[in-house]
Design an enzyme around this catalytic site. Structure first.
Site: not given
Ligand SMILES: *Cc1c(COP(=O)(O)O)cnc(C)c1O
Length: 389
Positions: A52, A104, A176, A201
């Protein structure tokens, strides 16, 4: 590879934070599928006690992420939301966060359904309006939370401008960077304190894992976040860390093609008689195009468009009958995806609210993949013909 900020993104994608394995010479960091590590004597170990806290495969990934984002420290988590959750745990009841009003959806849910209950206060506003940002800053404000480009209208916020405001008031700026990736934009270079990613992504890039990450420059902030990562425990496993590292090796090549394909499709759509509007940051006149030109190295693989007749039924039928594009949520993988926010990601929002946020009935979002652009265009052309009937 030793830390060297002069390397280009391609070299960093392939070598950043990764040395051949010292025991075997393996060029890929092995998948250390282990929970614990033998100690020579009580407390005498090789830097690894329990997975962890530290795992060599995850550590290689964390170093790779730090080098790509021009930071000094990286932390990988079990999902993007777990990474966001860790940032919020820097705060205490009464602290306030200013976030973009088209955040998001999952971040919005985490903030309003969980952390608001714990006494954090959130303001969702238009971050491009400096007056409005300033009007919401008070003694309890700790974080400005930005996402740029945004989902699904690809709005662009000026990271340098937000960084200047947070410096003035001694706040933290979190960006982000999921949509842009470090190939297109490195927020730490522009003054942000924390870069956050859904590695799910573009960084992973192959729609085969769910993961999140944070990258920072500051040692003290990194210490606090490593403490939370270990104390709350929302880490990712060694196998997923390996997959993310493998995905990152081709980030620069994939992003280049994502950008090219999205541009070709945007130009096709904007001249199509069935299409009313195309949201793609590369068009002059797009909300934030000038800023994108300054802070990004390309316009990305995401775009949205509206139909001239703005029919919810036609849009629904259109995304349902595409053949090369897959109808799905998520983004950033090699395969092209299409989505209809009004009946998918934003279906829970009342129509009035949705329209007020600029998400029309016929808005369609595309995550443009790496297929041949002529096939993607032919796919869209065929369904757009039926949308005009
Ligand atoms: C998908 C996404 C998230 C969340 O991420 P997860 O891996 O699905 O938990 C946060 N911000 C943006 C812009 C995203 O596209």
């Amino acid at each position: 590879m030793a830390k060297d900020n002069s390397f280009g993104i391609g070299t960093l994608s392939i070598h950043g934070g990764q040395e051949p394995d010292p025991s075997t010479g393996a060029v890929m960091p092995p998948i250390y599928q282990t929970s614990t590590y033998a100690q020579e004597a009580p407390g005498k170990h090789k830097g690894y006690e329990y997975s962890r806290t530290h795992n060599p495969t995850r550590n290689a990934l964390e170093k790779s992420l730090a080098s790509l984002e021009k930071g000094n420290y990286g932390m990988a988590f079990g999902s993007g939301l777990a990474a966001i959750d860790a940032v919020m745990k820097l705060l205490k009841p009464g602290d306030e966060v200013i976030a973009t009003n088209d955040l998001y959806g999952g971040s919005y849910r985490l903030f309003t359904s969980i952390f608001a209950k714990w006494g954090l206060v959130f303001h969702f506003i238009d971050l491009s309006n400096e007056e409005e940002v300033r009007a919401h800053i008070n003694d309890n404000t700790r974080i400005i939370w930005a996402e740029t480009p945004t989902n699904p209208l690809l709005k662009i916020f000026d990271i340098r401008k937000l960084a200047a405001i947070k410096d003035e008031f001694d706040l933290m700026l979190v960006v982000d960077n999921t949509f842009a990736t470090p190939y297109l934009q490195t927020p730490l270079d522009l003054g942000a304190d924390i870069v956050m990613h859904s590695v799910t992504k573009y960084l992973g890039g192959h729609s085969d894992l769910v993961m999140g990450a944070l990258v920072v420059k500051d040692e003290d902030l990194a210490g606090q976040l490593y403490f939370i990562q270990n104390a709350s425990g929302a880490i990712c496993g060694p196998m997923d860390s390996f997959l993310a590292l493998r995905g990152i090796k081709t980030l620069h090549v994939r992003m280049q093609r994502h950008c090219e394909n999205a541009e070709a499709i945007s130009r096709f759509l904007i001249s199509h008689p069935a299409v009313k509007k195309v949201y793609w940051p590369g068009f002059p006149g797009h909300n934030g195009h000038e800023i994108a030109n300054k802070q990004m190295r390309g316009f990305g693989g995401m775009l949205s468009f509206e139909l001239k007749n703005d029919s919810i039924d036609k849009a629904f039928a259109l995304v349902s009958s595409l053949k090369v594009f897959t109808l799905a949520e998520s983004l950033g993988g090699v395969e092209s995806l299409a989505g209809h926010p009004a009946s998918m990601t934003h279906a829970a929002i009342p129509r009035e609210e949705r329209l007020k946020a600029g998400l029309s009935d016929s808005l369609i979002r595309l995550s443009v993949g790496l297929e041949d652009s002529k096939d993607l265009i032919r796919d869209l052309d065929a369904v757009l013909k039926t949308a005009m009937e």
